[in-house]
Design a protein around this motif. Structure first.
Motif, PDB file in Angstrom:
ATOM      1  N   LYS A 112       0.835  -1.201   0.000  1.00 53.53           N
ATOM      2  CA  LYS A 112       0.000   0.000   0.000  1.00 53.53           C
ATOM      3  C   LYS A 112       0.873   1.256   0.000  1.00 53.53           C
ATOM      4  O   LYS A 112       1.864   1.342   0.724  1.00 53.53           O
ATOM      5  N   ILE A 113       0.462   2.214  -0.812  1.00 52.40           N
ATOM      6  CA  ILE A 113       1.115   3.515  -0.842  1.00 52.40           C
ATOM      7  C   ILE A 113       0.135   4.550  -0.297  1.00 52.40           C
ATOM      8  O   ILE A 113      -1.001   4.640  -0.754  1.00 52.40           O
ATOM      9  N   ASN A 114       0.565   5.290   0.685  1.00 49.47           N
ATOM     10  CA  ASN A 114      -0.238   6.353   1.258  1.00 49.47           C
ATOM     11  C   ASN A 114       0.106   7.659   0.531  1.00 49.47           C
ATOM     12  O   ASN A 114       1.272   8.040   0.453  1.00 49.47           O
ATOM     13  N   ILE A 115      -0.888   8.311  -0.021  1.00 45.64           N
ATOM     14  CA  ILE A 115      -0.680   9.594  -0.687  1.00 45.64           C
ATOM     15  C   ILE A 115      -1.258  10.675   0.213  1.00 45.64           C
ATOM     16  O   ILE A 115      -2.443  10.655   0.549  1.00 45.64           O
ATOM     17  N   HIS A 116      -0.401  11.583   0.620  1.00 40.60           N
ATOM     18  CA  HIS A 116      -0.773  12.629   1.577  1.00 40.60           C
ATOM     19  C   HIS A 116      -0.354  13.982   1.005  1.00 40.60           C
ATOM     20  O   HIS A 116       0.766  14.137   0.537  1.00 40.60           O
ATOM     21  N   GLU A 117      -1.254  14.938   1.017  1.00 39.94           N
ATOM     22  CA  GLU A 117      -0.937  16.284   0.544  1.00 39.94           C
ATOM     23  C   GLU A 117      -0.975  17.259   1.708  1.00 39.94           C
ATOM     24  O   GLU A 117      -1.805  17.130   2.615  1.00 39.94           O
ATOM     25  N   TYR A 118      -0.053  18.202   1.663  1.00 41.14           N
ATOM     26  CA  TYR A 118      -0.055  19.273   2.652  1.00 41.14           C
ATOM     27  C   TYR A 118       0.421  20.553   1.981  1.00 41.14           C
ATOM     28  O   TYR A 118       1.039  20.530   0.923  1.00 41.14           O
ATOM     29  N   THR A 119       0.092  21.673   2.601  1.00 42.07           N
ATOM     30  CA  THR A 119       0.516  22.970   2.071  1.00 42.07           C
ATOM     31  C   THR A 119       1.690  23.469   2.885  1.00 42.07           C
ATOM     32  O   THR A 119       1.592  23.618   4.106  1.00 42.07           O
ATOM     33  N   PHE A 120       2.799  23.679   2.191  1.00 40.38           N
ATOM     34  CA  PHE A 120       3.978  24.261   2.822  1.00 40.38           C
ATOM     35  C   PHE A 120       3.891  25.765   2.630  1.00 40.38           C
ATOM     36  O   PHE A 120       3.944  26.266   1.511  1.00 40.38           O
ATOM     37  N   CYS A 121       3.679  26.472   3.722  1.00 40.89           N
ATOM     38  CA  CYS A 121       3.531  27.925   3.656  1.00 40.89           C
ATOM     39  C   CYS A 121       4.917  28.561   3.633  1.00 40.89           C
ATOM     40  O   CYS A 121       5.775  28.248   4.431  1.00 40.89           O
ATOM     41  N   SER A 122       5.101  29.430   2.703  1.00 40.93           N
ATOM     42  CA  SER A 122       6.318  30.234   2.624  1.00 40.93           C
ATOM     43  C   SER A 122       5.920  31.529   1.938  1.00 40.93           C
ATOM     44  O   SER A 122       4.751  31.905   1.986  1.00 40.93           O
ATOM     45  N   ILE A 123       6.830  32.186   1.286  1.00 40.63           N
ATOM     46  CA  ILE A 123       6.456  33.406   0.566  1.00 40.63           C
ATOM     47  C   ILE A 123       5.369  33.076  -0.446  1.00 40.63           C
ATOM     48  O   ILE A 123       4.401  33.804  -0.596  1.00 40.63           O
ATOM     49  N   VAL A 124       5.541  31.943  -1.126  1.00 39.28           N
ATOM     50  CA  VAL A 124       4.526  31.443  -2.054  1.00 39.28           C
ATOM     51  C   VAL A 124       4.131  30.049  -1.563  1.00 39.28           C
ATOM     52  O   VAL A 124       4.937  29.122  -1.625  1.00 39.28           O
ATOM     53  N   PRO A 125       2.917  29.880  -1.016  1.00 38.37           N
ATOM     54  CA  PRO A 125       2.506  28.557  -0.537  1.00 38.37           C
ATOM     55  C   PRO A 125       2.560  27.519  -1.657  1.00 38.37           C
ATOM     56  O   PRO A 125       2.266  27.807  -2.812  1.00 38.37           O
ATOM     57  N   GLU A 126       2.970  26.301  -1.272  1.00 36.08           N
ATOM     58  CA  GLU A 126       3.111  25.226  -2.249  1.00 36.08           C
ATOM     59  C   GLU A 126       2.450  23.960  -1.703  1.00 36.08           C
ATOM     60  O   GLU A 126       2.685  23.567  -0.559  1.00 36.08           O
ATOM     61  N   VAL A 127       1.608  23.330  -2.540  1.00 34.66           N
ATOM     62  CA  VAL A 127       0.992  22.060  -2.162  1.00 34.66           C
ATOM     63  C   VAL A 127       1.992  20.959  -2.504  1.00 34.66           C
ATOM     64  O   VAL A 127       2.465  20.856  -3.642  1.00 34.66           O
ATOM     65  N   ILE A 128       2.324  20.132  -1.520  1.00 40.07           N
ATOM     66  CA  ILE A 128       3.297  19.055  -1.699  1.00 40.07           C
ATOM     67  C   ILE A 128       2.586  17.723  -1.526  1.00 40.07           C
ATOM     68  O   ILE A 128       1.823  17.535  -0.577  1.00 40.07           O
ATOM     69  N   THR A 129       2.837  16.820  -2.463  1.00 40.72           N
ATOM     70  CA  THR A 129       2.279  15.473  -2.395  1.00 40.72           C
ATOM     71  C   THR A 129       3.362  14.533  -1.885  1.00 40.72           C
ATOM     72  O   THR A 129       4.457  14.471  -2.441  1.00 40.72           O
ATOM     73  N   GLN A 130       3.049  13.815  -0.824  1.00 36.51           N
ATOM     74  CA  GLN A 130       3.988  12.884  -0.211  1.00 36.51           C
ATOM     75  C   GLN A 130       3.487  11.462  -0.441  1.00 36.51           C
ATOM     76  O   GLN A 130       2.354  11.138  -0.093  1.00 36.51           O
ATOM     77  N   ARG A 131       4.308  10.633  -1.060  1.00 37.11           N
ATOM     78  CA  ARG A 131       3.973   9.221  -1.284  1.00 37.11           C
ATOM     79  C   ARG A 131       4.817   8.382  -0.327  1.00 37.11           C
ATOM     80  O   ARG A 131       6.033   8.498  -0.319  1.00 37.11           O
ATOM     81  N   SER A 132       4.158   7.534   0.459  1.00 36.61           N
ATOM     82  CA  SER A 132       4.859   6.741   1.465  1.00 36.61           C
ATOM     83  C   SER A 132       4.385   5.297   1.437  1.00 36.61           C
ATOM     84  O   SER A 132       3.184   5.031   1.326  1.00 36.61           O
ATOM     85  N   LYS A 133       5.327   4.384   1.562  1.00 36.81           N
ATOM     86  CA  LYS A 133       4.986   2.971   1.702  1.00 36.81           C
ATOM     87  C   LYS A 133       4.493   2.759   3.131  1.00 36.81           C
ATOM     88  O   LYS A 133       5.126   3.220   4.079  1.00 36.81           O
ATOM     89  N   VAL A 134       3.343   2.086   3.283  1.00 37.34           N
ATOM     90  CA  VAL A 134       2.811   1.782   4.614  1.00 37.34           C
ATOM     91  C   VAL A 134       2.297   0.349   4.623  1.00 37.34           C
ATOM     92  O   VAL A 134       1.939  -0.210   3.587  1.00 37.34           O
TER      93      VAL A 134
END
Length: 137
Positions: free
Chosen positions: A42-64
């Motif tokens: 199974k791969i867990n796909i998790h998105e979060y917003t990294f706030c900085s001068i320009v916010p960026e949505v980052i997709t994290q793929r992890s083996k679980v």
């Protein structure tokens, strides 16, 4: 004198080259074709917003969960579980966000050679399994 120095340099170069090639061969398990290993789990796909001068949505793929790895000849070579834990980060980027940290318990992993015989778990093979990007489900 020049010929002797030149010959000495060539001999030293050949010795160091041959020694480096031998060391490189021993880094990886010769039983495995590392470039063609297939992992299933199974791969867990998790998105979060990294706030900085320009916010960026980052997709994290992890083996679980439970993963099994096979050689190109469909021989099981490794099996074990990846543990995922969601951690909140508060001190980077200007706003809090959550990321998955993946860990493994090396004692719960099993490895086999290319003939299907159990082999001892070692750090080199565990590091390869953890760091490799397998996207099979």
């Amino acid at each position: 004198m020049k010929n002797r120095s030149f010959l000495t340099c060539i001999i030293i170069f050949l010795i160091t080259t041959l020694n480096c090639e031998k060391k490189q061969e021993t880094l990886l398990n010769p039983q495995w074709d590392y470039e063609n290993i297939h992992g299933f789990g199974k791969i867990n796909i998790h998105e979060y917003t990294f706030c900085s001068i320009v916010p960026e949505v980052i997709t994290q793929r992890s083996k679980v969960g439970l993963w099994t790895f096979y050689s190109p000849q469909k021989i099981k070579i490794a099996e074990g579980a990846f543990n995922g834990e969601l951690n909140e980060i508060n001190d980077h980027g200007g706003c809090s966000y959550s990321v998955y940290n993946i860990s493994i318990d090396a004692k719960k992993w099993k490895f086999w050679d290319s003939n299907g015989k159990p082999i001892p778990t070692n750090k080199r093979d565990l590091d390869f399994i953890v760091s490799s990007d397998f996207d099979k489900k």
